[in-house]
Every structure is written in structure tokens, then in C-alpha cells.
Design an enzyme around this catalytic site. Structure first.
Site, PDB file in Angstrom:
ATOM      1  CD  GLN A 136      -3.087   0.851   0.469  1.00 53.15           C
ATOM      2  OE1 GLN A 136      -3.615  -0.234   0.419  1.00 53.15           O
ATOM      3  NE2 GLN A 136      -3.517   1.887  -0.219  1.00 53.15           N
ATOM      4  CG  PHE A 137       2.328   3.439  -3.662  1.00 55.62           C
ATOM      5  CD1 PHE A 137       2.486   4.797  -3.917  1.00 55.62           C
ATOM      6  CD2 PHE A 137       1.424   2.720  -4.428  1.00 55.62           C
ATOM      7  CE1 PHE A 137       1.754   5.421  -4.913  1.00 55.62           C
ATOM      8  CE2 PHE A 137       0.693   3.331  -5.421  1.00 55.62           C
ATOM      9  CZ  PHE A 137       0.847   4.690  -5.666  1.00 55.62           C
ATOM     10  CB  THR A 138      -1.781   5.301  -1.286  1.00 56.26           C
ATOM     11  OG1 THR A 138      -2.466   4.258  -0.610  1.00 56.26           O
ATOM     12  CG2 THR A 138      -1.836   5.094  -2.791  1.00 56.26           C
TER      13      THR A 138
END
Length: 146
Positions: free
Chosen positions: A78-80
């Protein structure tokens, strides 16, 4: 590294209509590698997650860990979680690890998890994923290791 833990009754991840990972009761871990993160952070984060006492004991108190209950662990990249909105309304993701390094740290984390815990499922790094979950509690806890 950053993570958001969600205690779940069950959870699954789909990619293009097919389930790629699923667990029953346990933890959904949304995992983000940031610039400058290293292997030791992944190890420390996993150790914390496995031992965090956020499951109810016989008295209904959060006193048991994932290891204590033998629950599942669903790990989703989940890079966000690295989003920075301090400069306006459009998020900047400059603090996220570069894709190759993010993948390496995600895969390291998953490998360590599989070596330490019997039930580990994953999403698909870099894919457009649909995450389905039933949050239990609800219990949602953000973690960051530096």
C-alpha cells in the site's frame, strides 16, 4: 516502514476478479515501504505485529496476540500510505520507496512472515487490487518503524 493493521473476522484480496489471498480471523496489514527503509525495519515491524495484543481474551480484554490466537495474516502492499498532502489537495508520493526497493522490502517482509507464522496470505505487489474485509471491533491501528 508504515503499516495499518486491521483486526478482521475475514478478509480477501482480488485482482481482475480472482482471489489472490484470503484469511479468516486475524490481521489485514496494509504495508508501505518508504525511502530510506531497510531490512531491519521490516524485521522489527513484523515482530511488533505478531506480538501486538489486540485480540480479546476470555474476559473480553485486548490481551492476546495474533500468535496466541493462531489467526491469519493478510499482507497487502500500500504505497499510498506514504502520501503527503501538506502542499495542497493532490497527494505527493515522493516519500514512498522506489518501486524496485518497495517490492524488495515487501517480499522480504512476506518471507519473514511466512517463516514466523503459519497462516500468511498476500495481495499482488503493484496490481490494482480490491480488498474485502470485515473489520472486527472495529480495531484499526497505524504503525511506523523508523
Amino acid at each position: 516502514m508504515k503499516a495499518v493493521l486491521q483486526r478482521v473476522a475475514h478478509a480477501r484480496v482480488e485482482v481482475e476478479g480472482r482471489t489472490v489471498g484470503a484469511i479468516e480471523a486475524g490481521l489485514l496489514v496494509l504495508l508501505c515501504a518508504e525511502r530510506g527503509d531497510h531490512d531491519a525495519l521490516a524485521e522489527r515491524l513484523l515482530a511488533k505485529i505478531l506480538k501486538m495484543r489486540i485480540f480479546a481474551d476470555e474476559a473480553g480484554k485486548m490481551n492476546r496476540s495474533l500468535q496466541d490466537i493462531g489467526g491469519g495474516l493478510l499482507v497487502v502492499s500500500q504505497f499510498t500510505l506514504a502520501a503527503d498532502v501538506s502542499g495542497g489537495n493532490r497527494p505527493s508520493f515522493t516519500q514512498a520507496a522506489a518501486p524496485d526497493e518497495g517490492r524488495r522490502l515487501y517480499e522480504l517482509f512476506v518471507g519473514l512472515a511466512r517463516a514466523a507464522h503459519p497462516v500468511v496470505a498476500t495481495g499482488e505487489f503493484g496490481a490494482d487490487m480490491q480488498v474485502h474485509l470485515m473489520n472486527d471491533g472495529p480495531v484499526t491501528i497505524p504503525l511506523q518503524m523508523k
